[in-house]
Design an enzyme around this catalytic site. Structure first.
Site, PDB file in Angstrom:
ATOM      1  CE  LYS A 119     -38.727 -38.690   3.447  1.00 20.83           C
ATOM      2  NZ  LYS A 119     -39.619 -37.557   3.301  1.00 20.83           N
ATOM      3  CD  GLU A 203     -32.231 -36.271  -0.568  1.00 21.72           C
ATOM      4  OE1 GLU A 203     -33.273 -36.692  -1.057  1.00 21.72           O
ATOM      5  OE2 GLU A 203     -32.170 -35.228   0.112  1.00 21.72           O
ATOM      6  CG  HIS A 238     -34.544 -31.941   9.290  1.00 21.89           C
ATOM      7  ND1 HIS A 238     -33.789 -31.108   8.513  1.00 21.89           N
ATOM      8  CD2 HIS A 238     -33.685 -32.786   9.903  1.00 21.89           C
ATOM      9  CE1 HIS A 238     -32.512 -31.441   8.664  1.00 21.89           C
ATOM     10  NE2 HIS A 238     -32.419 -32.443   9.493  1.00 21.89           N
ATOM     11  NE  ARG A 300     -49.138 -35.450   4.543  1.00 23.00           N
ATOM     12  CZ  ARG A 300     -48.426 -34.375   4.848  1.00 23.00           C
ATOM     13  NH1 ARG A 300     -49.002 -33.182   4.931  1.00 23.00           N
ATOM     14  NH2 ARG A 300     -47.134 -34.449   5.074  1.00 23.00           N
TER      15      ARG A 300
HETATM   16  P1  ADP Z   1     -40.205 -35.122   5.559  1.00 18.84           P
HETATM   17  O1  ADP Z   1     -40.933 -36.206   4.867  1.00 18.84           O
HETATM   18  O2  ADP Z   1     -39.817 -35.507   6.929  1.00 18.84           O
HETATM   19  O3  ADP Z   1     -40.879 -33.836   5.431  1.00 18.84           O
HETATM   20  P2  ADP Z   1     -38.298 -34.089   3.594  1.00 18.84           P
HETATM   21  O4  ADP Z   1     -37.557 -34.951   2.649  1.00 18.84           O
HETATM   22  O5  ADP Z   1     -39.444 -33.318   3.072  1.00 18.84           O
HETATM   23  O6  ADP Z   1     -38.783 -35.031   4.789  1.00 18.84           O
HETATM   24  O7  ADP Z   1     -37.272 -33.115   4.304  1.00 18.84           O
HETATM   25  C1  ADP Z   1     -37.640 -32.326   5.416  1.00 18.84           C
HETATM   26  C2  ADP Z   1     -36.680 -31.165   5.600  1.00 18.84           C
HETATM   27  O8  ADP Z   1     -35.336 -31.607   5.745  1.00 18.84           O
HETATM   28  C3  ADP Z   1     -36.626 -30.215   4.440  1.00 18.84           C
HETATM   29  O9  ADP Z   1     -37.642 -29.265   4.494  1.00 18.84           O
HETATM   30  C4  ADP Z   1     -35.248 -29.599   4.583  1.00 18.84           C
HETATM   31  O10 ADP Z   1     -35.240 -28.617   5.567  1.00 18.84           O
HETATM   32  C5  ADP Z   1     -34.409 -30.732   5.105  1.00 18.84           C
HETATM   33  N1  ADP Z   1     -33.738 -31.442   4.015  1.00 18.84           N
HETATM   34  C6  ADP Z   1     -34.247 -32.443   3.280  1.00 18.84           C
HETATM   35  N2  ADP Z   1     -33.374 -32.859   2.346  1.00 18.84           N
HETATM   36  C7  ADP Z   1     -32.268 -32.094   2.481  1.00 18.84           C
HETATM   37  C8  ADP Z   1     -30.987 -32.047   1.824  1.00 18.84           C
HETATM   38  N3  ADP Z   1     -30.671 -32.894   0.861  1.00 18.84           N
HETATM   39  N4  ADP Z   1     -30.096 -31.133   2.258  1.00 18.84           N
HETATM   40  C9  ADP Z   1     -30.368 -30.288   3.257  1.00 18.84           C
HETATM   41  N5  ADP Z   1     -31.555 -30.291   3.919  1.00 18.84           N
HETATM   42  C10 ADP Z   1     -32.497 -31.181   3.539  1.00 18.84           C
HETATM   43  P1  ADP Z   2     -43.877 -32.581   5.896  1.00 18.04           P
HETATM   44  O1  ADP Z   2     -44.415 -33.981   5.809  1.00 18.04           O
HETATM   45  O2  ADP Z   2     -43.089 -32.216   4.693  1.00 18.04           O
HETATM   46  O3  ADP Z   2     -43.197 -32.280   7.178  1.00 18.04           O
HETATM   47  P2  ADP Z   2     -46.021 -31.086   6.974  1.00 18.04           P
HETATM   48  O4  ADP Z   2     -45.214 -30.386   7.963  1.00 18.04           O
HETATM   49  O5  ADP Z   2     -47.214 -30.447   6.393  1.00 18.04           O
HETATM   50  O6  ADP Z   2     -45.115 -31.596   5.787  1.00 18.04           O
HETATM   51  O7  ADP Z   2     -46.409 -32.473   7.540  1.00 18.04           O
HETATM   52  C1  ADP Z   2     -47.006 -32.694   8.684  1.00 18.04           C
HETATM   53  C2  ADP Z   2     -47.040 -34.188   8.667  1.00 18.04           C
HETATM   54  O8  ADP Z   2     -46.112 -34.715   9.561  1.00 18.04           O
HETATM   55  C3  ADP Z   2     -48.319 -34.740   9.073  1.00 18.04           C
HETATM   56  O9  ADP Z   2     -48.482 -35.974   8.452  1.00 18.04           O
HETATM   57  C4  ADP Z   2     -48.171 -34.879  10.556  1.00 18.04           C
HETATM   58  O10 ADP Z   2     -49.063 -35.760  11.110  1.00 18.04           O
HETATM   59  C5  ADP Z   2     -46.776 -35.342  10.626  1.00 18.04           C
HETATM   60  N1  ADP Z   2     -46.089 -34.893  11.806  1.00 18.04           N
HETATM   61  C6  ADP Z   2     -45.872 -33.635  12.190  1.00 18.04           C
HETATM   62  N2  ADP Z   2     -45.200 -33.599  13.341  1.00 18.04           N
HETATM   63  C7  ADP Z   2     -44.974 -34.879  13.693  1.00 18.04           C
HETATM   64  C8  ADP Z   2     -44.314 -35.506  14.782  1.00 18.04           C
HETATM   65  N3  ADP Z   2     -43.776 -34.816  15.758  1.00 18.04           N
HETATM   66  N4  ADP Z   2     -44.272 -36.833  14.781  1.00 18.04           N
HETATM   67  C9  ADP Z   2     -44.843 -37.543  13.790  1.00 18.04           C
HETATM   68  N5  ADP Z   2     -45.469 -37.018  12.756  1.00 18.04           N
HETATM   69  C10 ADP Z   2     -45.544 -35.704  12.698  1.00 18.04           C
HETATM   70 MG    MG Z   3     -41.324 -32.922   3.695  1.00 10.67          MG
END
Ligand code: ADP
Ligand code: ADP
Ligand code: MG
Length: 668
Positions: A119, A203, A238, A300
Site C-alpha cells: 500500500k 494515514e 473494514h 484481481r
Molecule cells: P484492505 O486491503 O484491507 O481492503 P483498504 O486500504 O482497502 O484495506 O481499507 C479497507 C477499509 O478500511 C476501507 O474500505 C475503509 O472502510 C477503511 N479505511 C481505509 N483507509 C481509511 C482512512 N484513511 N480513514 C478511514 N477509513 C479508512
Molecule cells: P478488499 O481487499 O479491498 O477487502 P475484497 O473484499 O474484494 O476487497 O477482498 C476480498 C479479499 O480479501 C480476498 O483476497 C479475500 O481472500 C480476502 N479476505 C476476505 N476476508 C478475509 C479474511 N477474513 N481473512 C483473510 N483474507 C480475507
Molecule cells: Mg481494500
C-alpha cells in the site's frame, strides 16, 4: 498475438471457483479444479471437468503452493490458470513461474502486481501520477519514534495499516497518542502473521468516509477503460458486507473524475486484465464535490464484481479470459457508459455471528439451496450447498446474493426478497443482520458511510427475543416432522405415534438459556396440534413439514416458514428471523453444561498468539488475557470477572481445540 485458452485450471475454491467455471462452460473452455483434503466433496470439484488433489486442508500446504498448481497444469494439460481472489491471485512470483512454464495467467503482469502490492509504494506511485492519495506517512523508517512523530504531524485520529494488508486485516484506528504504541504492535504482528510483512503506514483517519471503487480493465495494447463505480461503504471491521453499483447520489462529474483517476492509475502501470481502484471519499459535507483519495488497487477480480456485471450486462470473467488470450478490450468507454442500466446490490452471506461481535462460526450446513429458482433479477453465487461443512481452514463466506432493479429502491426490495427466501441452518450466519441493514431507513435513503453499522448497532445488532409463540412453532415443527417421517416409513411398520386416531398428549421442553426451561404441553390430533405454553394456547390446524417448509393455519390464517428439526435443535426461519431453538432432553441434565464461573474455554479451534497474563496473576473484569487467532481472525479473550488466574499453561504458538479449557479465574 492471440492465444486461445482451451483448458483453464482454477487455482481457488468456493464460490469464485464455481463462478469462473460457469463462464468457461459458456465459452466452451474445459475446466480443471484443484482441491485440498478438506474439499474432496466440494461443489467446485463436482463442477469441474477434471480435478487434481493438491494436499492437506491448510491453505499454506495446498491452495497457496504455486508449484503444486503448476504441476496440476502439467498433469492435466491446462494451458491457463485463473487465480480467483485471495490465495495466489496477487502473488507476482506465481505469475512469473507460470510464464516460465509457458502457462497463461489470467491476470495482470507480475510487474503490475508488484507496483500495487504494498500500500505504501502504491500510494507513492499514485502521488507521482497525479492521483490524490490519503494524507499520511508511507516511508521506510519504521521506528516507533518516527511513527509517533508522523502520527503527531498527521493529527489524531489516525489509521495504521499493514502495507501488505488486505481483507480489512492489519488495520488499527488510533484516537489518542497513548494508544499508538499498542496499536502499532498489534498491526505489525497481524501484518507479519497474515502477510509475512510487519511494515506499516499511517494515514489520516477519515471520520465519515464512503468507500467507492472503480472497476478497471486494461488490454495488451495499453488501452484502459473503467466499468463505473461500486459503493462498498457498508462494512464491518473494514470488511465489506453490502456492495452496490452505481454509488448512490454520485454525480456525473464526480463519476467522470473518479473514473479518469482510476484509468490514470491503471495506465500508469500498463495494467492488463481486471483490477479495482479503491477510493475513500470524505463525505463529512455530503457527497457532492467531496474530496476523494486513492486508497489501494486490487490487481484481481473483486468479490463484489457481480453488481458491475448486473448493471452493464457484461461477464467480467469472460473479459478477463479474452484479454489473457491477447484480445483487445471488447467495448469502448462510451459504449460502456451507454450500456449501464439500473441498479444492483449485493450482500455477502457469512458464517459468522453478528450478535457476538461477528465471530466466525463453523459447522455443517443444514438447509441452503443456492440453486432454488431465483427470479431473473436475482443471482446467488455460492460455493457450498446443504450438507457441506464450513471449516476453520478458509474464509467463512457462504455465498453472495445479488439483485438488480430499475432503480435503487427496486434493487433493494428485490434483494430483501431474495435474502428472505434463502434460509440457512446448521450454523450461525449473518442473514438476519443483512436483512436489517437492507431495511434500515438510512440505508434505503442512500445515507451510507463506513461507520454505518457501528452507528446503528442498537437496532442492527439487537438480539432476537424468542417469544412463547416461537416455542409453540418449534413444538408444531417437531410434531409435523415426526408425522412426516411416519408417512415416509415402510408402511408395514407401525410408527410409535400410531394412536388409533385418538388425540395424544405429551410434553416437550426447550432450553431458553441461563438454565431456564420452557415447557410445551402438546395435544396432537392428526394434523391438528394445540400447544400450551404458560397461559397461552396456540392451535394450529393442518400442520405439515415437507421439504423443509412448515405450513399450518391458525384462525384461518395460513403461515409458511422454513423449518428443520433434529434431535437437539429446531431451526425456524421466517422472513426476517433465523431462530435455532435448543431442545431439552426429557432426562434433563444432558444439556446442562454450565462451567464453573470463570472457566474460560476456546470459543473455536485456533492458535494462541499472545498470552497477556501469568498464572497466579490477579485480574480485573474486562482485562485482556489471551490473543487467539481463529478462522484467520484475531480475537482477544478478556476476563469475564475479577479474580486470580489459575491453570494457565498456554504459550504463544499453541494450538487449542474447540471448547478446550484455557484457564480458570478463581476468587482471590
Ligand atoms: P484492505 O486491503 O484491507 O481492503 P483498504 O486500504 O482497502 O484495506 O481499507 C479497507 C477499509 O478500511 C476501507 O474500505 C475503509 O472502510 C477503511 N479505511 C481505509 N483507509 C481509511 C482512512 N484513511 N480513514 C478511514 N477509513 C479508512
Ligand atoms: P478488499 O481487499 O479491498 O477487502 P475484497 O473484499 O474484494 O476487497 O477482498 C476480498 C479479499 O480479501 C480476498 O483476497 C479475500 O481472500 C480476502 N479476505 C476476505 N476476508 C478475509 C479474511 N477474513 N481473512 C483473510 N483474507 C480475507
Ligand atoms: Mg481494500
Amino acid at each position: 498475438m492471440t492465444n486461445r485458452i482451451k483448458k483453464l485450471l482454477i487455482a481457488n475454491r468456493g464460490e469464485i471457483a464455481c463462478r469462473v467455471m460457469a463462464t468457461c462452460r459458456q465459452l466452451g473452455i474445459k475446466t480443471v479444479a484443484v482441491y485440498s483434503a478438506a474439499d474432496a466433496h466440494a461443489l467446485h470439484v463436482k463442477m469441474a471437468d477434471e480435478a487434481v488433489f493438491i494436499g492437506p486442508a491448510a491453505a499454506s500446504e495446498s491452495y497457496l503452493v504455486g508449484d503444486k498448481i503448476i504441476d496440476a497444469c502439467r498433469r492435466t494439460g491446462a494451458d491457463a490458470v485463473h487465480p480467483g481472489y485471495g490465495f495466489l491471485s496477487e502473488n507476482p512470483g506465481f505469475a512469473e513461474a507460470l510464464e516460465e512454464a509457458g502457462i497463461i495467467f489470467v491476470g495482470p503482469s507480475a510487474a503490475s502486481m508488484r507496483a500495487m502490492a504494498l500500500k505504501g509504494a502504491a500510494k507513492k506511485l499514485m502521488e507521482d501520477a497525479g492521483v490524490p492519495v490519503v494524507p499520511g506517512y508511507h516511508g521506510e523508517d519504521q521506528s516507533l519514534e518516527t511513527l509517533t512523530q508522523e502520527a503527531e504531524k498527521i493529527g489524531y485520529p489516525v489509521l495504521i495499516k499493514a502495507v501488505a494488508g488486505g481483507g480489512g486485516k492489519g488495520m488499527r484506528k488510533v484516537f489518542d497518542a497513548k494508544d499508538l504504541a499498542a496499536a502499532i504492535e498489534a498491526a505489525a504482528r497481524e501484518g507479519q502473521n497474515s502477510f509475512g510483512n510487519p511494515e506499516l503506514l499511517i494515514e489520516k483517519y477519515i471520520q465519515k468516509p464512503r468507500h467507492i471503487e472503480v472497476q478497471v480493465f486494461g488490454d495488451s495494447d495499453g488501452h484502459a477503460v473503467h466499468l463505473l463505480e461500486r459503493d462498498c461503504s457498508l462494512q464491518r471491521r473494514h470488511q465489506k458486507v453490502v456492495e452496490e453499483a452505481p454509488a448512490p447520489g454520485m454525480s456525473l462529474e464526480m463519476r467522470r473524475a473518479m473514473g479518469q483517476a482510476a484509468v490514470t492509475a491503471a495506465e500508469a502501470i500498463g495494467y492488463q486484465g481486471a483490477g479495482t481502484v479503491e477510493f475513500i471519499v470524505d463525505v463529512a459535507n455530503g457527497l457532492e464535490n467531496a474530496p476523494f483519495y486513492f486508497m489501494e488497487m486490487n490487481t484481481r477480480l473483486q468479490v463484489e464484481h457481480p453488481v458491475t456485471e448486473m448493471i452493464t450486462g457484461q461477464d467480467l470473467v469472460e473479459w478477463q479470459i479474452r484479454i489473457a488470450e491477447g484480445k483487445p478490450l471488447p467495448l469502448s468507454q462510451d459504449e460502456i457508459e451507454v450500456l449501464a442500466d439500473g441498479h444492483a446490490v449485493e450482500v455477502r452471506l457469512y458464517a459468522e455471528d453478528p450478535f457476538n461481535n461477528f465471530a466466525p462460526s463453523i459447522g455443517r450446513i443444514g438447509m441452503f439451496d443456492p440453486f432454488a429458482d431465483t427470479v431473473p433479477t436475482g443471482r446467488i453465487d455460492a460455493g457450498v450447498q446443504a450438507g457441506d461443512e464450513v471449516s476453520i481452514h478458509y474464509d467463512p463466506m457462504i455465498g453472495k446474493l445479488i439483485a438488480w432493479g430499475e432503480d435503487r429502491e427496486q434493487a433493494i426490495d428485490a434483494l430483501i426478497n431474495l435474502v428472505s427466501d434463502t434460509p440457512v441452518s446448521g450454523l450461525t450466519t449473518n442473514r438476519d443482520f443483512l436483512l436489517r441493514a437492507l431495511k434500515h431507513q438510512d440505508f434505503r435513503a442512500g445515507d451510507v458511510h463506513t461507520g454505518f453499522i457501528e452507528a446503528y448497532e442498537d437496532t442492527l445488532l439487537a438480539k432476537h427475543v424468542v417469544s412463547a409463540e416461537d416455542y409453540a412453532m418449534a413444538a408444531i415443527a417437531i410434531v409435523a416432522a415426526r408425522s412426516a417421517r411416519a408417512h415416509d416409513d415402510d408402511p408395514w411398520s407401525i410408527s410409535d405415534n400410531f394412536r388409533l386416531n385418538l388425540p395424544a398428549t405429551e410434553l416437550l421442553w426447550f432450553d431458553a438459556g441461563d438454565g431456564e426451561l420452557v415447557t410445551a404441553h402438546v395435544v396432537e390430533d392428526r394434523q391438528n396440534v394445540s400447544v400450551t405454553i404458560g397461559d397461552k394456547t396456540f392451535a394450529a390446524k393442518c400442520a405439515h413439514l415437507v421439504d423443509g417448509i412448515l405450513t399450518f393455519s391458525q384462525d384461518g390464517l395460513r403461515t409458511r416458514l422454513f423449518a428443520e428439526v433434529d434431535a437437539a435443535h429446531v431451526t425456524l426461519v421466517t422472513e426476517d428471523r433465523t431462530l435455532t431453538i435448543k431442545r431439552h432432553a426429557r432426562d434433563g441434565g444432558a444439556d446442562d453444561e454450565t462451567d464453573g464461573p470463570g472457566t474460560i474455554t476456546a470459543p473455536m479451534p485456533g492458535k494462541i498468539l499472545d498470552v497477556k497474563v501469568a498464572d497466579g496473576e490477579t485480574v480485573e473484569r474486562g482485562q485482556p488475557l489471551l490473543v487467539m487467532e481463529a478462522m484467520k481472525m484475531e480475537q482477544t479473550i478478556s476476563a469475564p470477572r475479577d479474580g486470580v488466574v489459575t491453570g494457565l499453561s498456554l504459550k504463544a504458538g499453541d494450538q487449542v481445540a474447540d471448547g478446550a479449557t484455557l484457564l480458570t479465574i478463581n476468587d482471590e
